[in-house]
Write an enzyme that holds these catalytic residues in place. Structure first.
Site, PDB file in Angstrom:
ATOM      1  N   ARG A  26      11.526   3.204   4.150  1.00  0.00           N
ATOM      2  CA  ARG A  26      10.841   2.366   5.068  1.00  0.00           C
ATOM      3  C   ARG A  26      11.808   1.403   5.790  1.00  0.00           C
ATOM      4  NH1 ARG A  26       5.371  -0.757   5.404  1.00  0.00           N
ATOM      5  NH2 ARG A  26       4.790   1.440   5.543  1.00  0.00           N
ATOM      6  N   LYS A  38      23.775  -8.573   0.416  1.00  0.00           N
ATOM      7  CA  LYS A  38      25.077  -9.039   0.474  1.00  0.00           C
ATOM      8  C   LYS A  38      25.771  -8.402   1.751  1.00  0.00           C
ATOM      9  CE  LYS A  38      25.012  -8.919  -4.702  1.00  0.00           C
ATOM     10  NZ  LYS A  38      25.151  -8.046  -5.719  1.00  0.00           N
ATOM     11  N   HIS A  84       5.118   7.084  11.554  1.00  0.00           N
ATOM     12  CA  HIS A  84       4.688   6.650  10.064  1.00  0.00           C
ATOM     13  C   HIS A  84       3.931   7.986   9.721  1.00  0.00           C
ATOM     14  CE1 HIS A  84       3.337   5.243   6.510  1.00  0.00           C
ATOM     15  NE2 HIS A  84       2.638   3.888   6.902  1.00  0.00           N
ATOM     16  N   ARG A 128       0.811  -1.008  -0.023  1.00  0.00           N
ATOM     17  CA  ARG A 128      -0.008  -0.041   0.045  1.00  0.00           C
ATOM     18  C   ARG A 128       0.960   1.137   0.281  1.00  0.00           C
ATOM     19  NH1 ARG A 128      -4.059  -2.012   2.366  1.00  0.00           N
ATOM     20  NH2 ARG A 128      -2.456  -2.900   3.749  1.00  0.00           N
ATOM     21  N   THR A 129       1.667   1.228   1.241  1.00  0.00           N
ATOM     22  CA  THR A 129       2.355   2.661   1.051  1.00  0.00           C
ATOM     23  C   THR A 129       3.441   2.967  -0.126  1.00  0.00           C
ATOM     24  OG1 THR A 129       2.316   2.220   3.645  1.00  0.00           O
ATOM     25  CG2 THR A 129       3.958   3.762   2.618  1.00  0.00           C
TER      26      THR A 129
END
Lengths: 185, 326
Positions: free
Chosen positions: B122, B100, B150, B72-73
């Site tokens: 995020r 890695k 958020h 969604r975000t």
């Protein structure tokens, strides 16, 4: 606001007569008001567009759809300012389809033509009008783009150091057009 | 300052954000919140046009750097960026050199070397965005950091509430669910209390942060108390992936005690709004009849997310250049 270095070039009566004259020119040129719609450029163009809609209704007894357009996101200098805040964005409201309509684009002052260029680009994103005609209350010259108004309230020769301020009842408490000498710039 | 919707000709108190980044709601003044919401109001209209694109961010590069799964975000940010004509690229954890062994700071500095204008981040660690904001010239937008904040979710929630209620001040907002692990909660508490809402938080005592009163909210473990006469009910997801111990006996028991049902909904105001930041666990924190019912604005929240993110991107787009010039 007016001081020794400013002159009122249009008063309230003159503005009212001018808008009535433009309304008649619109009817004459378009042979009526069929398929016409008014779109004002924020902020003062919107109020002028609404006044023209009222006058056109008085003359023809037809309601002309009227919308408002914010051109900020289409400005060619939007991301070129390296200092200062982002210009404020207002809501664009065009509550009708512009497809195949004759759009009467309304602004208060025509100067470099850059605002009109932005408005034309913005309008095209809403559809494909049959025609776009430009209405301005004041044309002060100094065009930087090949743009010309179809209806002009007043041609006002100016130099670059002067500024033209259109003040309207709806936003500024009174109707007048003032030519000012810029103190700075 | 007013919390009602601005009149078209009214000039807001301020016209820009003070920071080059959006790290959290905690850093925002009420006037800055209003500026984002008013700008989002103008942006929303763009999504209803035949051509849903404006040239505002032409030539700007935005990197969406997602170290946690998100549909969604990430999609919402990407659509917002594309509607503003920015060039976007998405880097998701599985395909990046993080697997890695590269550190977040190294990843960020390598991206910086390619001179993007903005980075949407995020990350599962709280404070990851603050770290990036210290080492990056680009504007950093927090798309969720650990259990911290958020901010764009809280802004879109506020935008959705304001659309319906025309104000934020004085509304009773009940936030129910996993309070301990929720960054959405923290951002919403900052925003809603700052704008004068009466915020109640409700969840099992095991999922209740001990110092929650400090934020000016009323905690309770009785869901009936929280939703009584509420104008807005915000359900939070039970975040099983962040729980390392047993916080409650079973999901079924959780639903019985805290789940939002039609019966509990009747305790709220007749025009209550039901909100959920998604993804929903149907039958855990919210009954399907409520989620799909007439009071639910859950899909409106998703739609408004694009407009709010466009507003944030636009308002911050001038900022990074500004810093450089100064």
């Amino acid at each position: 606001m007016p001081d020794s270095k400013s002159a009122v070039v249009m008063d309230a009566d003159r503005i009212a007569r001018t808008l009535t004259r433009i309304a008649h020119e619109i009817v004459e040129r378009n042979k009526g008001v069929e398929d016409l719609a008014l779109v004002g450029v924020r902020t003062r163009g919107v109020h002028i567009a609404r006044r023209l809609a009222r006058t056109l209704k008085d003359i023809t007894h037809h309601d002309i759809p009227t919308g408002s357009l914010d051109i900020t996101l289409y400005r060619d200098d939007l991301m070129r300012h390296t200092v200062g805040p982002q210009p404020l964005i207002r809501r664009t409201e065009i509550p009708f389809s512009i497809d195949d309509k004759k759009i009467l684009l309304v602004d208060d002052v025509l100067y470099t033509g850059r605002t009109t260029r932005a408005a034309l680009d913005a309008l095209i994103d809403f559809g494909r009008p049959k025609e776009i005609q430009l209405i301005v209350l004041v044309d002060r010259g100094h065009r930087e783009l090949p743009i010309k108004a179809d209806y002009v309230g007043k041609n006002l020769p100016t130099n670059a150091e002067e500024s033209v301020r259109v003040r309207l009842l709806e936003t500024d408490g009174e109707d007048e057009v003032v030519l000012q000498q810029e103190a700075t710039v | 300052m007013s919390t009602t919707v601005h009149d078209v000709d009214q000039t807001p108190a301020i016209t820009s954000l003070r920071s080059k980044d959006l790290l959290g709601i905690a850093d925002l003044l009420p006037d800055e919140i209003m500026l984002v919401l008013d700008t989002a109001d103008a942006m929303k209209e763009i999504g209803s046009r035949p051509i849903k694109k404006v040239p505002a961010l032409r030539g700007k590069t935005v990197v969406n750097l997602f170290f946690e799964p998100s549909t969604r975000t990430r999609t919402s940010f990407e659509i917002a960026e594309k509607r503003l004509s920015a060039d976007t690229l998405n880097i998701a954890i599985g395909t990046s050199s993080v697997v890695k062994g590269e550190t977040l700071a190294d990843t960020a500095m390598n991206l910086e070397a390619m001179r993007p204008d903005m980075i949407v981040l995020r990350h599962s660690s709280s404070g990851a965005c603050h770290l990036l904001s210290r080492i990056c010239r680009s504007a950093i937008i927090n798309a969720g950091d650990g259990t911290h904040e958020h901010p764009t979710q809280a802004l879109l929630d506020a935008f959705t509430i304001r659309e319906h209620k025309k104000r934020l001040k004085g509304l009773k907002v009940a936030i129910v669910g996993d309070l301990l692990h929720s960054r959405v909660l923290r951002s919403n508490i900052h925003l809603l209390t700052r704008m004068g809402a009466d915020v109640w938080v409700c969840g099992p005592p095991t999922l209740m942060p001990t110092d929650i009163r400090r934020f000016g909210v009323t905690p309770t473990s009785h869901v009936e108390q929280a939703v009584a006469d509420a104008d807005v009910i915000m359900m939070l997801r039970i975040q099983l992936e962040r729980m390392e111990g047993a916080y409650f006996p079973s999901l079924r028991e959780y639903f019985t005690i805290f789940g939002m049902t039609e019966a509990r909904l009747k305790l709220a105001k007749p025009d209550v709004m039901i909100m959920h930041p998604g993804p929903m666990n149907r039958g855990v924190e919210i009954a399907s009849e409520v989620a799909d019912g007439p009071y639910s604005v859950i899909l409106e929240q998703v739609a408004n997310g694009v407009a709010v993110r466009m507003a944030v991107l636009y308002l911050l787009a001038g900022g990074a250049e500004h810093e450089e010039a100064a």
